[in-house]
Design a protein around this motif. Structure first.
Motif, PDB file in Angstrom:
ATOM      1  N   PHE A   1      80.521  15.395  63.445  1.00  0.00           N
ATOM      2  CA  PHE A   1      79.108  15.234  63.801  1.00  0.00           C
ATOM      3  C   PHE A   1      78.992  15.548  65.294  1.00  0.00           C
ATOM      4  CE2 PHE A   1      75.392  12.927  65.281  1.00  0.00           C
ATOM      5  CZ  PHE A   1      74.432  13.278  64.325  1.00  0.00           C
ATOM      6  N   ILE A   2      78.004  16.419  65.639  1.00  0.00           N
ATOM      7  CA  ILE A   2      77.865  16.890  67.024  1.00  0.00           C
ATOM      8  C   ILE A   2      76.488  16.522  67.550  1.00  0.00           C
ATOM      9  CG2 ILE A   2      77.826  18.911  68.524  1.00  0.00           C
ATOM     10  CD1 ILE A   2      79.690  20.310  66.647  1.00  0.00           C
TER      11      ILE A   2
ATOM     12  N   HIS B   1      84.241  14.298  74.270  1.00  0.00           N
ATOM     13  CA  HIS B   1      83.031  14.569  75.046  1.00  0.00           C
ATOM     14  C   HIS B   1      83.345  15.688  76.036  1.00  0.00           C
ATOM     15  CE1 HIS B   1      79.091  13.702  76.756  1.00  0.00           C
ATOM     16  NE2 HIS B   1      79.648  13.836  77.958  1.00  0.00           N
ATOM     17  N   GLN B   2      82.489  16.706  76.023  1.00  0.00           N
ATOM     18  CA  GLN B   2      82.662  17.843  76.924  1.00  0.00           C
ATOM     19  C   GLN B   2      81.383  18.060  77.720  1.00  0.00           C
ATOM     20  OE1 GLN B   2      84.461  21.389  75.264  1.00  0.00           O
ATOM     21  NE2 GLN B   2      83.288  22.725  76.637  1.00  0.00           N
ATOM     22  N   LEU B   3      81.580  18.367  79.003  1.00  0.00           N
ATOM     23  CA  LEU B   3      80.449  18.568  79.912  1.00  0.00           C
ATOM     24  C   LEU B   3      80.582  19.931  80.567  1.00  0.00           C
ATOM     25  CD1 LEU B   3      77.961  17.063  81.167  1.00  0.00           C
ATOM     26  CD2 LEU B   3      79.468  16.485  83.068  1.00  0.00           C
ATOM     27  N   ASP B   4      79.577  20.804  80.339  1.00  0.00           N
ATOM     28  CA  ASP B   4      79.530  22.122  80.979  1.00  0.00           C
ATOM     29  C   ASP B   4      78.428  22.119  82.039  1.00  0.00           C
ATOM     30  OD1 ASP B   4      81.477  22.855  79.214  1.00  0.00           O
ATOM     31  OD2 ASP B   4      80.150  24.046  77.913  1.00  0.00           O
TER      32      ASP B   4
ATOM     33  N   MET C   1      84.951  25.617  64.811  1.00  0.00           N
ATOM     34  CA  MET C   1      84.031  24.587  64.333  1.00  0.00           C
ATOM     35  C   MET C   1      82.608  25.115  64.432  1.00  0.00           C
ATOM     36  SD  MET C   1      83.741  20.566  65.406  1.00  0.00           S
ATOM     37  CE  MET C   1      83.613  20.946  67.144  1.00  0.00           C
ATOM     38  N   THR C   2      81.807  24.825  63.398  1.00  0.00           N
ATOM     39  CA  THR C   2      80.422  25.272  63.368  1.00  0.00           C
ATOM     40  C   THR C   2      79.522  24.156  62.859  1.00  0.00           C
ATOM     41  OG1 THR C   2      78.903  26.965  62.510  1.00  0.00           O
ATOM     42  CG2 THR C   2      80.675  26.230  61.047  1.00  0.00           C
ATOM     43  N   THR C   3      78.302  24.149  63.358  1.00  0.00           N
ATOM     44  CA  THR C   3      77.339  23.149  62.916  1.00  0.00           C
ATOM     45  C   THR C   3      76.750  23.554  61.562  1.00  0.00           C
ATOM     46  OG1 THR C   3      75.570  24.273  64.137  1.00  0.00           O
ATOM     47  CG2 THR C   3      76.740  22.485  65.255  1.00  0.00           C
TER      48      THR C   3
ATOM     49  N   ASN D   1      75.018  20.766  80.347  1.00  0.00           N
ATOM     50  CA  ASN D   1      75.063  20.826  78.893  1.00  0.00           C
ATOM     51  C   ASN D   1      76.246  19.994  78.407  1.00  0.00           C
ATOM     52  OD1 ASN D   1      74.206  21.584  76.394  1.00  0.00           O
ATOM     53  ND2 ASN D   1      74.958  23.697  76.504  1.00  0.00           N
ATOM     54  N   SER D   2      75.973  18.956  77.631  1.00  0.00           N
ATOM     55  CA  SER D   2      77.030  18.053  77.172  1.00  0.00           C
ATOM     56  C   SER D   2      77.111  18.047  75.648  1.00  0.00           C
ATOM     57  CB  SER D   2      76.783  16.631  77.681  1.00  0.00           C
ATOM     58  OG  SER D   2      75.576  16.114  77.161  1.00  0.00           O
ATOM     59  N   PHE D   3      78.346  17.834  75.148  1.00  0.00           N
ATOM     60  CA  PHE D   3      78.609  17.799  73.715  1.00  0.00           C
ATOM     61  C   PHE D   3      79.428  16.550  73.399  1.00  0.00           C
ATOM     62  CE2 PHE D   3      78.465  22.134  75.247  1.00  0.00           C
ATOM     63  CZ  PHE D   3      77.564  22.759  74.402  1.00  0.00           C
ATOM     64  N   THR D   4      78.936  15.755  72.465  1.00  0.00           N
ATOM     65  CA  THR D   4      79.680  14.595  71.973  1.00  0.00           C
ATOM     66  C   THR D   4      80.008  14.849  70.511  1.00  0.00           C
ATOM     67  OG1 THR D   4      78.502  13.118  73.492  1.00  0.00           O
ATOM     68  CG2 THR D   4      79.657  12.104  71.648  1.00  0.00           C
ATOM     69  N   ILE D   5      81.321  14.830  70.185  1.00  0.00           N
ATOM     70  CA  ILE D   5      81.779  15.239  68.856  1.00  0.00           C
ATOM     71  C   ILE D   5      82.643  14.130  68.263  1.00  0.00           C
ATOM     72  CG2 ILE D   5      83.027  16.995  67.543  1.00  0.00           C
ATOM     73  CD1 ILE D   5      82.532  18.925  69.874  1.00  0.00           C
ATOM     74  N   PHE D   6      82.320  13.740  67.039  1.00  0.00           N
ATOM     75  CA  PHE D   6      83.109  12.766  66.302  1.00  0.00           C
ATOM     76  C   PHE D   6      83.739  13.472  65.105  1.00  0.00           C
ATOM     77  CE2 PHE D   6      83.526   9.730  62.793  1.00  0.00           C
ATOM     78  CZ  PHE D   6      84.366   8.783  63.377  1.00  0.00           C
ATOM     79  N   GLN D   7      85.071  13.342  64.934  1.00  0.00           N
ATOM     80  CA  GLN D   7      85.784  14.034  63.863  1.00  0.00           C
ATOM     81  C   GLN D   7      86.632  13.059  63.052  1.00  0.00           C
ATOM     82  OE1 GLN D   7      87.657  16.939  66.712  1.00  0.00           O
ATOM     83  NE2 GLN D   7      87.150  18.414  65.102  1.00  0.00           N
ATOM     84  N   LEU D   8      86.676  13.301  61.759  1.00  0.00           N
ATOM     85  CA  LEU D   8      87.581  12.618  60.852  1.00  0.00           C
ATOM     86  C   LEU D   8      88.287  13.687  60.051  1.00  0.00           C
ATOM     87  CD1 LEU D   8      88.712  10.102  59.405  1.00  0.00           C
ATOM     88  CD2 LEU D   8      86.712  10.193  57.885  1.00  0.00           C
TER      89      LEU D   8
END
Length: 385
Positions: free
Chosen positions: A161-162, A343-346, A201-203, A372-379
């Motif tokens: 989930f992004i 979490h990634q911050l550009d 990875m794609t949304t 531009n920030s991205f918060t990604i949760f992966q299982l």
């Protein structure tokens, strides 16, 4: 007549013996120790004066005698043939100022104290892989049969989930979007210490607001994240569950794609070389903590026009940084379950003036900043072979 002569001779000999000094006996009898009695006349009154010691000749100095008068056995030790200084000698100064005689170096040799010859360089393939084929085989023999270092390939799949949040004073670059995603990861290990990796990875069913007014208009959006590069892995022990550190050097690329008729959003692309470090620390049994950091030092960021001729400035300076934490359960060498939050911050800073006036305030800004920030949760789940 003969008898008279004999008596006269005997009397004369006795008279002569009586006139001799007692010390004469000492002189006439050299073996005084054997014939002298203790307490006698010769016991301590007269002693033999010891013969004077021969005085050693003074040490001769060079030049005191002529060279031709010297005998071979009279030459000083410094001039003896075995101690003579060879003609090809070098005087190396010592710390105390006394010269030390060392042989001159012969071709292919080194002076004492100089650096030893360097060992032959290790082949590049052995340096990259961590050792020769024989060394790697011996290393694997020390590992548990269920150790993941035996895997030549690892494949992962991870639903995610992004949440993406873009902050900027320029309205065209200010938006937020959230959507589910699906990612995959593949690693090929040429040795337990070196391999290559590729991830994608794609949304899924993403959307974004396409209006800057009160009336809302939503359009679809697709975001993709791609990484491909090399991995160098180090383990801190040879046990089945050993801590490890993995260095990565990747080509990173992110796409933000909207329909071509979008009115307030443009298509975006960011790429560049990314450096990463991932750590895995076993806690108890099969469980491990995961921690990672990444750095995008110099990135290329581009804006593509849609229904909007988007240009936030003439030039842009971009970089990024990321961090991730998670946990992993390693069932055996062929299967593992992991959970990761990253979490990634550009950061993008434009120079020059924007091409289009901001519809909210009517101004045409200059030097637009974008975060531009991205918060990604992966299982996810990993298969190894």
């Amino acid at each position: 007549m003969r008898f008279s002569v004999f008596l006269f001779s005997l009397a004369f000999a006795s008279l002569a013996s009586a006139q001799i000094d007692p010390s004469s006996a000492l002189l006439l009898n050299p073996d005084t120790g054997a014939s002298t009695r203790e307490g006698g006349l010769d016991s301590g009154r007269y002693t033999v004066k010891p013969a004077p010691k021969t005085q050693s000749a003074p040490a001769l100095r060079r030049g005191d005698v002529r060279e031709e008068a010297k005998k071979p056995e009279e030459r000083p030790a410094s001039e003896s043939p075995q101690n003579s200084t060879p003609s090809n000698t070098t005087f190396a100064p010592e710390a105390a100022g006394v010269p030390k005689v060392v042989p001159s170096p012969q071709p292919g040799t080194f002076l004492s104290g100089a650096d030893a010859p360097l060992p032959p360089p290790q082949p590049i393939d052995e340096t990259v892989l961590g050792g020769s084929d024989e060394e790697i085989k011996e290393y694997k023999k020390m590992l548990n049969p269920e150790d993941r270092r035996h895997n030549l390939m690892e494949l992962s799949i991870a639903p995610a989930f992004i949440y993406n949040d873009s902050r900027s004073p320029y309205s065209f670059r200010k938006y937020s979007t959230a959507s589910p995603a699906l990612g995959g990861d593949g690693r090929v290990w040429f040795s337990p210490f070196f391999g290559v990796q590729a991830s994608y990875m794609t949304t899924l069913s993403g959307s974004v607001n396409d209006s800057t007014s009160t009336a809302t208009r939503t359009i679809t959006v697709a975001q993709t994240f791609m990484r491909a590069g090399i991995r160098s892995r180090n383990f801190l022990a040879t046990g089945k569950y050993s801590p490890s550190l993995t260095w990565g050097l990747d080509f990173y690329e992110h796409y933000f794609v909207v329909p071509k008729d979008a009115e307030t959003r443009g298509r975006l692309r960011t790429n560049g070389a990314q450096v990463s470090l991932e750590g895995e620390w076993p806690t108890s049994g099969r469980s491990s903590w995961l921690l990672g950091v990444s750095f995008l030092p110099m990135a290329s960021h581009k804006e593509y026009s849609t229904g909007l001729a988007l240009r936030s400035g003439s030039r842009v300076d971009s970089n990024g940084v990321g961090i991730s934490v998670g946990t992993k359960i390693q069932y055996d060498r062929s299967s593992a379950l992991f959970i990761r939050l990253s979490h990634q911050l550009d950061k993008h800073v434009f120079t020059g003036q924007a091409a289009t006036a901001d519809p909210v305030n009517g101004n045409t800004p200059s030097g637009v900043p974008v975060t531009n920030s991205f918060t990604i949760f992966q299982l996810g789940y990993t298969w190894g072979n």
